[in-house]
Design a protein around this motif. Sequence first.
Motif, PDB file in Angstrom:
ATOM      1  N   MET A   1       1.323  -1.307   0.141  1.00  0.00           N
ATOM      2  CA  MET A   1      -0.491  -0.213  -0.055  1.00  0.00           C
ATOM      3  C   MET A   1       1.112   1.308  -0.044  1.00  0.00           C
ATOM      4  O   MET A   1       1.677   1.086   0.369  1.00  0.00           O
ATOM      5  CB  MET A   1      -0.862  -0.184   1.035  1.00  0.00           C
ATOM      6  N   PRO A   2       1.019   2.156  -0.641  1.00  0.00           N
ATOM      7  CA  PRO A   2       1.426   3.843  -1.021  1.00  0.00           C
ATOM      8  C   PRO A   2       1.379   3.997   0.188  1.00  0.00           C
ATOM      9  O   PRO A   2       0.155   3.582   1.383  1.00  0.00           O
ATOM     10  CB  PRO A   2       0.364   3.976  -1.841  1.00  0.00           C
ATOM     11  N   PRO A   3       1.704   5.533   0.683  1.00  0.00           N
ATOM     12  CA  PRO A   3       2.215   5.652   2.423  1.00  0.00           C
ATOM     13  C   PRO A   3       1.074   6.460   2.274  1.00  0.00           C
ATOM     14  O   PRO A   3       0.286   7.358   1.537  1.00  0.00           O
ATOM     15  CB  PRO A   3       3.385   6.837   1.997  1.00  0.00           C
ATOM     16  N   ILE A   4      -0.232   6.201   3.737  1.00  0.00           N
ATOM     17  CA  ILE A   4      -0.886   6.911   3.937  1.00  0.00           C
ATOM     18  C   ILE A   4      -0.979   8.421   4.428  1.00  0.00           C
ATOM     19  O   ILE A   4       0.003   8.641   5.027  1.00  0.00           O
ATOM     20  CB  ILE A   4      -1.793   6.076   5.239  1.00  0.00           C
ATOM     21  N   ILE A   5      -1.714   9.371   3.696  1.00  0.00           N
ATOM     22  CA  ILE A   5      -1.324  10.773   3.883  1.00  0.00           C
ATOM     23  C   ILE A   5      -3.137  11.370   4.893  1.00  0.00           C
ATOM     24  O   ILE A   5      -3.471  11.504   4.748  1.00  0.00           O
ATOM     25  CB  ILE A   5      -1.056  11.078   2.720  1.00  0.00           C
ATOM     26  N   VAL A  47      -1.819   4.966  14.565  1.00  0.00           N
ATOM     27  CA  VAL A  47      -3.028   4.697  12.995  1.00  0.00           C
ATOM     28  C   VAL A  47      -2.660   4.035  11.943  1.00  0.00           C
ATOM     29  O   VAL A  47      -3.178   3.496  11.206  1.00  0.00           O
ATOM     30  CB  VAL A  47      -4.042   5.656  13.469  1.00  0.00           C
ATOM     31  N   GLY A  48      -0.679   4.742  12.030  1.00  0.00           N
ATOM     32  CA  GLY A  48      -0.402   4.114   9.824  1.00  0.00           C
ATOM     33  C   GLY A  48      -0.401   4.765   9.665  1.00  0.00           C
ATOM     34  O   GLY A  48      -0.130   4.936   8.236  1.00  0.00           O
ATOM     35  N   VAL A  49      -0.634   6.019   9.752  1.00  0.00           N
ATOM     36  CA  VAL A  49      -0.463   7.457   9.013  1.00  0.00           C
ATOM     37  C   VAL A  49       1.438   8.128   8.955  1.00  0.00           C
ATOM     38  O   VAL A  49       1.996   8.088  10.225  1.00  0.00           O
ATOM     39  CB  VAL A  49      -1.158   8.478   9.227  1.00  0.00           C
TER      40      VAL A  49
END
Length: 280
Positions: A1-5, A47-49
């Motif tokens: 998955m791409p980085p969460i923004i 949360v993994g952002v």
Amino acid sequence: MPPIIDSHQHFWQHSQPFDYAWQDGPEMAPIRRDYLPADLKPQIDAVGVDRTIFVQTQHNTAENDWVLQLAAENDYIAGIVGWVDLASPDCEEQLLRYKDNPKFVGIRHVTHDEPDDDFIVRPDVINGLRVLEKHQVPFDLLFFVKHLHHAQTLASELPNLPMVIDHLAKPRIKDGAMDDWLDNFRAAAQFPNVYCKLSGMVTEADWQNWTPTDLKPYVETALECFGPERCMYGSDWPVCELAGSYEQVYNALVDVLGPISDAERDAIFSETATRFYNLK
């Protein structure tokens, strides 16, 4: 998955020479303290952002300078949406001071606090927005529902200016109301240069008693109108803390979205913001 923004967060520091008068009311007391990158980092990690975009709070270019320094010191800050004086003949000169910094990714004005409800379509302000269009610098539309009809005007006047509606234009979620919002929201979505942030919803709901269910009709409407490819997640931290923690806000959107495809999730949580703000 791409980085969460996270496409929408703020910092403030009361020792800075800025105007935080909007925090003076008793209802704002819970967030009337400093919020800095070290405060946000554990929240996003939980949360993994991966990365965030700071959005201006001041009509003052000094805030641009301050936050660009924070961004240089904190890799997780992917970009800043700053401010220039759109109504000034010096607008382009101000913009050119910042435009080539790879972390300067957009402009916002606190439009909904202007005494003139038609501020954003004044000829001098439109001229400033044309400067942004010329240099391909995106613009955040901070509207209340009463301003939302201007989105169509701006989108047709400035077809090559990428614009994003912050906080869905703050519909009356607490009242469960859509009647004064829906038509103009749908109309704005007809223009391909207009996007939408899935942000700022909990503070439009009942601060003490909201649930993800209260947000669901508005999120579903945004996705139906704009599609995942023009919707992006934003926390609106730390303003969101008036109604919920960072984790509650993030999890509420995940809950409301339910079982969506990987491609839809990647768009909402990463790719739309990356493309819109041309993140490096």
